[in-house]
Design a protein around this motif. Structure first.
Motif, PDB file in Angstrom:
ATOM      1  N   VAL A  69      -4.263  26.154  -4.863  1.00 49.82           N
ATOM      2  CA  VAL A  69      -3.526  25.616  -5.995  1.00 49.82           C
ATOM      3  C   VAL A  69      -4.500  25.285  -7.119  1.00 49.82           C
ATOM      4  O   VAL A  69      -5.408  24.467  -6.944  1.00 49.82           O
ATOM      5  CB  VAL A  69      -2.736  24.345  -5.611  1.00 49.82           C
ATOM      6  CG1 VAL A  69      -2.033  23.767  -6.837  1.00 49.82           C
ATOM      7  CG2 VAL A  69      -1.723  24.656  -4.510  1.00 49.82           C
ATOM      8  N   MET A  70      -4.327  25.948  -8.250  1.00 52.71           N
ATOM      9  CA  MET A  70      -5.142  25.694  -9.440  1.00 52.71           C
ATOM     10  C   MET A  70      -4.300  24.847 -10.388  1.00 52.71           C
ATOM     11  O   MET A  70      -3.379  25.350 -11.029  1.00 52.71           O
ATOM     12  CB  MET A  70      -5.542  27.024 -10.092  1.00 52.71           C
ATOM     13  CG  MET A  70      -6.266  27.962  -9.149  1.00 52.71           C
ATOM     14  SD  MET A  70      -6.334  29.677  -9.744  1.00 52.71           S
ATOM     15  CE  MET A  70      -7.348  29.490 -11.206  1.00 52.71           C
ATOM     16  N   GLY A  71      -4.584  23.558 -10.441  1.00 54.63           N
ATOM     17  CA  GLY A  71      -3.712  22.661 -11.166  1.00 54.63           C
ATOM     18  C   GLY A  71      -4.385  21.882 -12.277  1.00 54.63           C
ATOM     19  O   GLY A  71      -5.608  21.783 -12.349  1.00 54.63           O
ATOM     20  N   TRP A  72      -3.542  21.369 -13.158  1.00 51.50           N
ATOM     21  CA  TRP A  72      -3.936  20.408 -14.190  1.00 51.50           C
ATOM     22  C   TRP A  72      -3.032  19.194 -14.050  1.00 51.50           C
ATOM     23  O   TRP A  72      -1.874  19.308 -13.619  1.00 51.50           O
ATOM     24  CB  TRP A  72      -3.770  20.990 -15.597  1.00 51.50           C
ATOM     25  CG  TRP A  72      -4.812  21.979 -16.005  1.00 51.50           C
ATOM     26  CD1 TRP A  72      -4.837  23.316 -15.720  1.00 51.50           C
ATOM     27  CD2 TRP A  72      -5.967  21.714 -16.800  1.00 51.50           C
ATOM     28  NE1 TRP A  72      -5.936  23.898 -16.289  1.00 51.50           N
ATOM     29  CE2 TRP A  72      -6.655  22.944 -16.965  1.00 51.50           C
ATOM     30  CE3 TRP A  72      -6.494  20.569 -17.405  1.00 51.50           C
ATOM     31  CZ2 TRP A  72      -7.834  23.060 -17.696  1.00 51.50           C
ATOM     32  CZ3 TRP A  72      -7.665  20.674 -18.131  1.00 51.50           C
ATOM     33  CH2 TRP A  72      -8.329  21.910 -18.269  1.00 51.50           C
ATOM     34  N   MET A  73      -3.537  18.039 -14.452  1.00 52.74           N
ATOM     35  CA  MET A  73      -2.756  16.809 -14.410  1.00 52.74           C
ATOM     36  C   MET A  73      -2.911  16.082 -15.742  1.00 52.74           C
ATOM     37  O   MET A  73      -4.031  15.898 -16.234  1.00 52.74           O
ATOM     38  CB  MET A  73      -3.244  15.909 -13.267  1.00 52.74           C
ATOM     39  CG  MET A  73      -2.409  14.658 -13.043  1.00 52.74           C
ATOM     40  SD  MET A  73      -3.025  13.676 -11.631  1.00 52.74           S
ATOM     41  CE  MET A  73      -2.677  14.803 -10.267  1.00 52.74           C
TER      42      MET A  73
END
Length: 534
Positions: A239-243
């Protein structure tokens, strides 16, 4: 007295404009009307935003190959104007929620998630969450955020940029305010994968990221593309995520931590990763399509050293279509990067005409690659599968957005003068009556964000020519990766003439002088080039 000052100021302005207006034979040969038409065509709604693997790609590839054929340039890829780039087209179902502890975060507004693994379903099921500071392992800076912590199969939360940004003026700490590659989001995902993490969420803040949350949202909530390895990309992080920062603050509070305090601690040497005693849950369903995109390239063969290539490049792709304010819009990418592609075409015409009078010793390549906007994918494929060995590529000159407004008395330098190509830029700018101006936004790490970087990693000295907002302050906020990046008839193109003249002079010099520019700053690039050309 005031009148005298005004007269002097007027004379100074006239003198600057006169110097800026100096052009070479190459500059005189530029056809700005033709250039204008090319940008207008490529950035029209007919081309649908030039997304890879779309109807817009087919129109773009057809247009570019036709232009190269008509100007009389030869195919660059062993008899073909195109190079196949095998891609996976991954579309994540946006109906997903990230749960961390008792918090439920909304997709798009509080987080984004995508993957490059070729998998129809990726799940985080009570996945342990760890805060690993900036997520950096940099031996040369005596820095390892992953020291003495096992993140295999876990979810890590990391800060954007690098510790040097937090230090502001301490240039001996990383590179101070100037972002290193360790600050790039691409590196964060790469290192987390090496550490065995299953998911990464980068906390977004506008200043250290260099762009607002809207850019993250537009770039990560639609179809993405990736190259495919022999193991369906399973070595990459799942999972390549941003928050969003406000969401991160809530997550840290749920972990009995203060986000700002942890951010300050993470910027100091000796920081140790902190388990957050929270679990992450997420289900991401993906639609996978395997297709081929295209890089495009043409050459003007050299007469004495045809196996030595000088490359001029601009990525042809943009973001296609997106939703803005509940309405589907076309993201035409006029400045980013139809302006650069049109520059490549125009210099291709100029050099072809000049070669009829006096041939060039080395081969000149004019290229436009795919999928830059989704991670330099076309450039990476080219760098790994070049038509000549990368050791035979003299230099790679990359245009990623041109100054379509009035000319200026400076040239922007990205990367801090890391190769001798920067000396070529400085010397040529001086001939034009211009100076070299340092990147005004070094914290954004623009040197690592365009196609030349894929070639730099293979040892090829590279230089970036970019104008995204230095003459139009509203561009980044209102137009970059948005529907506002359109062609405008009001463009004066003074900056285009300046910069194409400068780039053309550098190419002409490298095409004939036998020089092999080197890296001047110690780096993996320099080491690789020295191995290629001792």
């Amino acid at each position: 007295m005031l009148k005298t000052i005004l007269v002097c100021a007027a004379l100074l302005t006239t003198a600057v404009q006169a110097n800026v207006g100096k052009v070479s034979e190459i500059g005189e040969a530029l056809d700005l009307d033709q250039y204008r038409q090319e940008v207008k065509t490529l950035a029209s709604d007919e081309f649908e935003g030039r997304a890879p693997l779309s109807a817009g790609e087919k129109k773009t590839i057809s247009y570019l190959t036709r232009q190269f054929k008509e100007m009389g340039l030869k195919p660059a890829f062993h008899g073909s104007y195109t190079q196949k780039v095998p891609l996976a087209k991954i579309t994540a179902d946006q109906n997903m929620t990230l749960k961390i502890g008792d918090l439920s975060l909304d997709n798009g507004t509080e987080f984004t998630a995508r993957t490059q693994q070729i998998a129809e379903k990726i799940s985080l099921d009570k996945n342990e969450v760890v805060f690993v500071g900036y997520g950096i392992n940099a031996p040369e800076y005596n820095w390892n955020d992953y020291a003495n912590v096992d993140v295999k199969g876990k979810t890590v939360i990391v800060l954007v940029n690098d510790p040097g940004f937090a230090s502001k003026k301490d240039e001996d700490f990383f590179q101070g305010n100037a972002m290193t590659y360790y600050g790039r989001w691409t590196y964060k995902y790469e290192e987390a994968a090496r550490q065995g993490a299953k998911a990464v969420f980068i906390v977004h803040e506008t200043m250290p990221a260099g762009y607002g949350w809207g850019v993250v949202q537009n770039s990560n909530t639609n179809t993405k593309f990736t190259l495919i390895d022999d193991n369906n990309n399973m070595s990459q992080v799942g999972v390549m995520g941003w928050m969003h920062m406000r969401a991160a603050e809530k997550v840290f509070e749920a972990a009995d931590m203060n986000y700002r305090d942890m951010q300050k601690a993470a910027a100091k040497p000796g920081f140790k990763a902190q388990p957050m005693n929270l679990s992450a849950n997420l289900t991401m369903n993906n639609t996978i399509e395997r297709e081929e995109s295209q890089n495009v390239g043409a050459i003007l063969p050299g007469t004495e050293n045809p196996d030595e290539w000088v490359v001029l490049h601009a990525h042809w792709d943009h973001l296609g279509k997106a939703m803005e304010n509940g309405k589907e819009v076309v993201l035409n990418g006029a400045v980013d990067n139809a302006s650069g592609v049109a520059g490549v075409l125009e210099l291709g015409r100029v050099f072809k005409a000049q070669s009829e009078k006096k041939p060039f010793k080395r081969t000149l390549m004019f290229s436009a690659f795919t999928a830059e906007e989704t991670g330099l994918i076309g450039a990476e494929h080219f760098a790994k599968n070049p038509p000549v060995p990368t050791s035979q590529i003299v230099g790679f000159l990359n245009i990623d957005g041109m100054n379509v407004n009035d000319g200026v008395d400076y040239v922007l330098q990205y990367g801090g003068g890391v190769s001798e190509l920067d000396t070529y830029v400085e010397n040529t700018a001086k001939k034009q009556g211009r100076s070299v101006k340092a990147d005004p936004r070094p914290q954004n790490g623009l040197f690592f964000r365009s196609d030349h970087f894929a070639l730099a990693r293979e040892g090829v000295p590279s230089v970036l020519f970019m104008s995204l907002g230095d003459t139009d302050p509203s561009f980044i906020a209102n137009k970059y990766h948005k529907s506002g990046d359109d062609y405008f008839a009001s463009w004066t193109l003074g900056g285009v003439k300046q910069d194409l003249d400068l780039i053309g002079q550098i190419m002409a010099e490298l095409a004939n002088n036998g020089d092999w520019p080197q890296w001047t700053t110690d780096s993996e690039f320099k080491q690789k080039r020295q191995e290629q050309r001792p």
